[in-house]
Design a protein around this motif. Structure first.
Motif, mmCIF file in Angstrom:
data_model
loop_
_atom_site.group_PDB
_atom_site.id
_atom_site.type_symbol
_atom_site.label_atom_id
_atom_site.label_comp_id
_atom_site.label_asym_id
_atom_site.label_seq_id
_atom_site.Cartn_x
_atom_site.Cartn_y
_atom_site.Cartn_z
ATOM 1 N N GLY A 192 0.805 -1.216 0.000
ATOM 2 C CA GLY A 192 0.000 0.000 0.000
ATOM 3 C C GLY A 192 0.836 1.264 0.000
ATOM 4 N N ASP A 193 0.266 2.330 0.561
ATOM 5 C CA ASP A 193 0.918 3.643 0.589
ATOM 6 C C ASP A 193 2.120 3.624 1.527
ATOM 7 N N GLY A 194 3.193 4.283 1.118
ATOM 8 C CA GLY A 194 4.437 4.210 1.885
ATOM 9 C C GLY A 194 4.782 5.426 2.707
ATOM 10 N N GLU A 195 3.996 6.521 2.609
ATOM 11 C CA GLU A 195 4.394 7.763 3.264
ATOM 12 C C GLU A 195 4.550 7.615 4.777
ATOM 13 N N GLU A 196 3.680 6.852 5.409
ATOM 14 C CA GLU A 196 3.781 6.618 6.849
ATOM 15 C C GLU A 196 4.464 5.294 7.160
ATOM 16 N N LEU A 197 4.295 4.320 6.262
ATOM 17 C CA LEU A 197 4.829 2.988 6.509
ATOM 18 C C LEU A 197 6.351 2.963 6.502
ATOM 19 N N LEU A 198 6.982 3.608 5.524
ATOM 20 C CA LEU A 198 8.443 3.526 5.433
ATOM 21 C C LEU A 198 9.147 4.155 6.628
ATOM 22 N N PRO A 199 8.735 5.332 7.113
ATOM 23 C CA PRO A 199 9.375 5.834 8.335
ATOM 24 C C PRO A 199 9.210 4.889 9.527
ATOM 25 N N GLU A 200 8.071 4.205 9.635
ATOM 26 C CA GLU A 200 7.901 3.222 10.712
ATOM 27 C C GLU A 200 8.884 2.077 10.550
ATOM 28 N N ILE A 201 9.055 1.604 9.325
ATOM 29 C CA ILE A 201 10.042 0.549 9.067
ATOM 30 C C ILE A 201 11.429 1.025 9.462
ATOM 31 N N GLY A 202 11.756 2.277 9.117
ATOM 32 C CA GLY A 202 13.079 2.813 9.461
ATOM 33 C C GLY A 202 13.336 2.816 10.956
ATOM 34 N N LEU A 203 12.324 3.143 11.754
ATOM 35 C CA LEU A 203 12.498 3.162 13.207
ATOM 36 C C LEU A 203 12.757 1.764 13.744
ATOM 37 N N VAL A 204 12.016 0.767 13.232
ATOM 38 C CA VAL A 204 12.228 -0.620 13.673
ATOM 39 C C VAL A 204 13.633 -1.086 13.293
ATOM 40 N N VAL A 205 14.059 -0.770 12.082
ATOM 41 C CA VAL A 205 15.386 -1.196 11.633
ATOM 42 C C VAL A 205 16.477 -0.500 12.439
ATOM 43 N N ALA A 206 16.292 0.785 12.736
ATOM 44 C CA ALA A 206 17.301 1.510 13.516
ATOM 45 C C ALA A 206 17.475 0.880 14.896
ATOM 46 N N GLU A 207 16.348 0.538 15.554
ATOM 47 C CA GLU A 207 16.435 -0.089 16.883
ATOM 48 C C GLU A 207 17.096 -1.456 16.794
ATOM 49 N N ALA A 208 16.710 -2.245 15.816
ATOM 50 C CA ALA A 208 17.278 -3.584 15.682
ATOM 51 C C ALA A 208 18.760 -3.529 15.337
ATOM 52 N N ARG A 209 19.140 -2.587 14.509
ATOM 53 C CA ARG A 209 20.544 -2.443 14.129
ATOM 54 C C ARG A 209 21.384 -2.048 15.334
ATOM 55 N N ALA A 210 20.871 -1.125 16.140
ATOM 56 C CA ALA A 210 21.605 -0.697 17.329
ATOM 57 C C ALA A 210 21.721 -1.821 18.350
ATOM 58 N N ALA A 211 20.684 -2.687 18.405
ATOM 59 C CA ALA A 211 20.694 -3.790 19.374
ATOM 60 C C ALA A 211 21.454 -5.012 18.868
ATOM 61 N N GLY A 212 21.857 -5.007 17.612
ATOM 62 C CA GLY A 212 22.605 -6.132 17.071
ATOM 63 C C GLY A 212 21.764 -7.348 16.773
ATOM 64 N N LEU A 213 20.469 -7.156 16.491
ATOM 65 C CA LEU A 213 19.612 -8.298 16.189
ATOM 66 C C LEU A 213 20.046 -8.982 14.897
ATOM 67 N N THR A 214 19.877 -10.280 14.849
ATOM 68 C CA THR A 214 20.152 -10.996 13.609
ATOM 69 C C THR A 214 19.121 -10.609 12.562
ATOM 70 N N ARG A 215 19.429 -10.937 11.338
ATOM 71 C CA ARG A 215 18.529 -10.584 10.241
ATOM 72 C C ARG A 215 17.142 -11.187 10.459
ATOM 73 N N ARG A 216 17.074 -12.442 10.846
ATOM 74 C CA ARG A 216 15.776 -13.103 11.002
ATOM 75 C C ARG A 216 14.990 -12.490 12.161
ATOM 76 N N ASP A 217 15.655 -12.155 13.254
ATOM 77 C CA ASP A 217 14.950 -11.523 14.361
ATOM 78 C C ASP A 217 14.441 -10.136 13.970
ATOM 79 N N LEU A 218 15.235 -9.422 13.193
ATOM 80 C CA LEU A 218 14.784 -8.119 12.709
ATOM 81 C C LEU A 218 13.552 -8.281 11.820
ATOM 82 N N LEU A 219 13.582 -9.272 10.930
ATOM 83 C CA LEU A 219 12.434 -9.488 10.059
ATOM 84 C C LEU A 219 11.203 -9.908 10.865
ATOM 85 N N ARG A 220 11.423 -10.631 11.952
ATOM 86 C CA ARG A 220 10.286 -11.004 12.808
ATOM 87 C C ARG A 220 9.661 -9.762 13.427
ATOM 88 N N ASP A 221 10.478 -8.799 13.814
ATOM 89 C CA ASP A 221 9.935 -7.536 14.333
ATOM 90 C C ASP A 221 9.182 -6.774 13.237
#
Length: 896
Positions: A192-221
């Motif tokens: 669907g529309d990405g204007e709100e969705l992509l920034p939300e994805i960015g926040l989840v990825v930023a937190e997971a990247r800082a926490a050192g989550l594995t790729r699969r755990d990040l995708l689960r989030d």
């Protein structure tokens, strides 16, 4: 959950910028495609910003630059992501075949255009999947980037690890409608529309990247974010068709996202080269509720959401000021359903009345085309109109719920002609459910009737586009079958009928590519292997006509190799007659069967789609729920919102339109330099860049007259592509006398830093043209010998001497029609300096005369003649035009 220690940021050699100048040179077609220097690009210290960013995005459009850079969704999302604190976004586009070949030959990775960093160095790569055959282009880009094309091969390292590949995702209409054919290639899909969705994805990825989550755990989030589909957490159900979660806690259905249009983000970038949609585009309405049963965009973008008229007017007015475009377009699936369109259009025409701009609209509803809409279109340049009757008979238009009568079609065309339009583009489809030969021939009958019934208004010229209907997921016709052989027969039937008519141009869509689009669009996960095999066999750039033969052979070979030739889907009704013959209960039971895209929650109730199919069988028309009663499709609610229809405001009084000012009061001669990356921008694109800079400056430029008024702007002598100019000239004319210093103060900030204004002086307004004031050109360049033996200094000097002593220098070439010609260039050779201090590359300085018609001597010709005298080939390098020298005394037109 497995946590891996965070590694150092990816800032070593893997993230270092590519050697751009070695990869992109004059041997690459349109090298300016890859510069990343558009107006609006943020000025960055890439070393600092790269290391400090929490998430690094690259939005990658899988088409050539001219297509991708003019896509409004691509630009809007790029602008939004760069506004998110702590994140940065770059861009990349499908390289043309010549650059793709060079990248492979040199083992260099595909890069982002601004930072010039390899795509593999980013955290997230987002692809726009806007049509069914775009998958092969995506695989091409992944392979060129050195990224495994299948998600399963990308490992489980955290994003912070230097060897971790980026997250690969897709968005866009095709990805949202049925992601299953592409599931193997993507880590996740944004629905669907990405204007709100992509920034939300960015926040989840930023937190997971800082926490050192594995790729699969990040995708689960990410799988918990509404609108995010992670294919690896899903698999086929017991029936082999439906898609179900493989783990507990994973949503059974993934709902697409909707967002409110944000028109101000559309003005983010202004390319320096011409693009497909070379204008400002502002969205006025998102979604369509007309209910055309063949139309997937109309079903997948519900509910309809109008943009506030004030926001549209402000966005256009501000956008034209900031971009310098001469045209703007108001964007919607159905602009005519935006009830505020007449008021907005008149208000914009009033505000921009003296700025020489034009308004265009995409395909419109002909039944809503009236005097008000006709008045606002065009401007100083009136283009064509586009309508989409879709079918050639009233009966078939009722079956597909087009909601258009023959009388409304005729009234709309007559209205267009009464307002001065003589060329109209019409879109039709063949192969629609329920179509007979009479309906196909009805297209020709409709065109003939329109021409005859409008003859009293003038000659009507029609440009027809005849496309082939392909059933789409999430529409009432998603169960329908189509036949390639039947398409061919009906195309030929229509061709014969249209040959009898005059004043028509016809374009028919390639049946072969339509068949492949249908194969992919309603496919399941088995199609992933077909897409990969087709790509490896040469399919790519499938939207371009010149690739059709190669692409179709690659696709058919891949389909047959996968054992999927013929009617491999068992969930199609067959011909329309088969559906008509079914009892209601049997049809309902058939439509209840699982489809590969049922887990994608578009908001539409599948039962409603089946009911609408039955209404189609009865040729029953369903009214537009934006303006009449609810059709109970299932979309409107707290998750996706409701229709937002803004009542039409009163239409302001239209102010008289005035032609652009053409008074010739002042003429200024400007010396300038064009250096650095701007050397890769062509002469025509340089003119376009200057025109837009002048618009942004607000200077009172004088325009030419005629159908397409242009600024009175003249460049002295075009610079060859790839050549820097350090002493160039241009003339500008204005409608009032200006202070040259103020002109420089206002114009320079609107130009790129590599385009510097050196001097400005007043010259006679009606003097001879600038090109006739040129005396000579001063060039510098290097000549490097290619032979095995070095060239001694005395050999260089001897070659120079014989060249200067020559009485004639005959140059043989061909004219524009390919006819051979020859001319003596010796009168143009004024001087050639060549120090010849060593046998290394020779630094040359050439002075060449310029005649009144702009003819002169080119350094390439000197290279050729020196090479002849040395007896070995030479390479021309570091070519610069140091100065265009003007005649010492200005000449004047007789009587000045």
């Amino acid at each position: 959950m497995t946590v891996v220690p965070v590694e150092a940021p990816l800032d070593g050699s893997l993230a270092a910028p590519v050697d751009f100048t070695a990869l992109v040179d004059l041997e690459i077609s349109k090298p300016a495609r890859y510069l990343g220097n558009e107006l609006g690009v943020l000025e960055r210290d890439w070393e600092v910003d790269w290391s400090s960013a929490g998430v690094r995005w690259a939005l990658t459009y899988p088409e050539v630059y001219e297509v991708g850079a003019s896509n409004s969704g691509h630009i809007i999302l790029y602008s939004i992501l760069n506004a998110v604190p702590g994140q940065l976004c770059d861009r990349s586009y499908l390289p043309a075949p010549d650059l793709a070949t060079r990248l492979r030959e040199r083992g260099a990775p595909l890069f982002a255009v601004e930072s010039r960093r390899p795509l593999a160095a980013f955290d997230i790569l987002g692809f726009s999947l806007s049509y069914e055959l775009g998958g092969t282009n995506i695989l091409e880009m992944l392979e060129l980037a050195g990224i495994p094309i299948r998600a399963v091969d990308r490992g489980d390292l955290p994003l912070g690890h230097p060897e971790a590949p980026p997250l690969i995702f897709a968005g866009g209409p095709t990805a949202t409608s049925n992601p299953e054919p592409f599931a193997a290639f993507f880590d996740f899909i944004a629905l669907g529309d990405g204007e709100e969705l992509l920034p939300e994805i960015g926040l989840v990825v930023a937190e997971a990247r800082a926490a050192g989550l594995t790729r699969r755990d990040l995708l689960r989030d990410l799988a918990q974010v509404p609108g995010v589909y992670v294919p690896s957490f899903y698999g086929p159900g017991a029936d082999g068709v439906s898609i179900e979660p493989l783990e507990p806690g994973i949503p059974a259905r993934i709902q697409r996202r909707t967002a409110t249009p944000m028109p101000h983000y559309a003005m983010g970038l202004v390319p320096h080269i011409e693009t497909v949609h070379d204008r400002l585009t502002v969205e006025i309405r998102r979604g369509c509720t007309r209910g055309c049963r063949f139309c997937q965009p109309g079903m997948l973008t519900r509910p309809a959401r109008d943009v506030e008229p004030e926001a549209v007017v402000d966005a256009v007015e501000e956008g034209m000021r900031r971009t310098g475009y001469s045209d703007f377009s108001l964007l919607s699936l159905s602009c005519s359903d935006y009830l505020a369109l007449p008021a907005v259009g008149v208000e914009l025409r009033n505000r921009l009345a003296d700025q020489n701009v034009s308004l265009t609209l995409p395909s419109q509803r002909v039944d809503r085309f009236d005097e008000n809409i006709a008045h606002i279109l065009g401007g100083t340049r009136k283009g064509g109109l586009t309508f989409a009757p879709e079918a050639g008979s009233q009966r078939l238009r009722d079956i597909v719920n087009k909601g258009l009568t023959d009388a409304e079609l005729l009234a709309g065309i007559r209205m267009a002609m009464a307002n001065g339009y003589r060329k109209v583009k019409l879109y039709f489809m063949i192969g629609l459910p329920g179509e007979t030969d009479t309906d196909v021939l009805g297209i020709a009958d409709t065109c003939q009737a329109l021409q005859q019934q409008c003859a009293d208004l003038g000659r009507l010229e029609l440009n027809l586009t005849i496309s082939n209907f392909t059933p789409k997921p999430h529409t009432p016709f998603q169960w329908h079958s189509v036949s390639t052989a039947e398409f061919r027969r009906r195309q030929e039937l229509l061709r014969r009928a249209l040959r009898q008519l005059r004043g028509l141009k016809t374009n028919l869509t390639d049946v072969r590519l339509s068949a492949v689009e249908d194969f992919v669009g309603r496919g399941d996960r088995r199609v992933s292997a077909v897409i990969e095999a087709a790509w490896r066999s040469g399919a790519g750039l499938d939207a371009w006509f010149e690739s059709a033969e190669r692409s179709y052979a690659a696709w058919t070979g891949a389909i047959e190799a996968a054992g999927l030739a013929g009617r491999y889907r068992q969930l199609e009704l067959g011909a329309w007659s088969a559906a008509e013959a079914m009892e209601t209960a049997d049809l309902e039971a058939f439509c209840r069967q699982s489809l590969p895209w049922d887990h994608i929650d578009s908001g539409l109730d599948k039962r409603w789609l089946a009911e609408d199919l039955q209404r189609a069988l009865a040729a029953a028309v369903v009214p537009d729920c934006s303006f009449e009663g609810c059709s109970s499709c299932g979309v409107c609610g707290p998750e996706l919102g409701h229709n937002v229809v803004i009542p039409p405001p009163s239409i302001p009084v239209a102010l008289p339109q005035c032609a652009p000012a053409s008074e010739r009061v002042d003429r200024l001669r400007i010396g300038f330099t064009k250096t650095g990356s701007l050397a890769l921008i062509s002469h025509l694109d340089t003119l376009r860049m200057l025109e837009r800079a002048l618009r942004r400056s607000g200077l009172p430029v004088s325009f030419t007259g005629g159908f397409h008024p242009l600024p009175r702007l003249q460049l002295a002598l075009p610079l060859p592509l790839g050549v820097e100019g350090y002493g160039e000239w241009l003339d500008l004319e204005f409608t009032q006398e200006l202070d040259p210093a103020q002109v420089r103060e206002r114009l320079q900030p609107q130009l790129p830093p590599e385009f510097q204004l050196l001097s400005i002086a007043r010259v006679p307004v009606f003097g001879v043209s600038l090109s006739q004031e040129l005396a000579s050109a001063h060039w510098t360049f290097l000549l490097q010998a290619q032979g095995a033996e070095p060239v001694a200094p005395e050999q260089w000097l001897q070659a120079r001497a014989t060249l200067l002593e020559a009485e004639t220098l005959i140059w043989h070439d061909t004219d524009k029609k390919g006819r051979p010609r020859s001319r003596d260039c010796r009168p143009f050779l004024l001087d050639l300096q060549m120090p010849a201090a060593s046998d290394s590359p020779q630094q040359c300085s050439l002075r060449a005369a310029i005649d009144a018609s702009g003819r002169s001597l080119r350094p390439e010709q000197v290279q050729h003649w020196i090479a002849e005298r040395l007896g070995q080939s030479l390479v021309l390098k570091a070519l610069r035009r140091q100065a265009l020298v003007l005649k010492p005394v200005l000449t004047f037109v007789q009587g000045e």
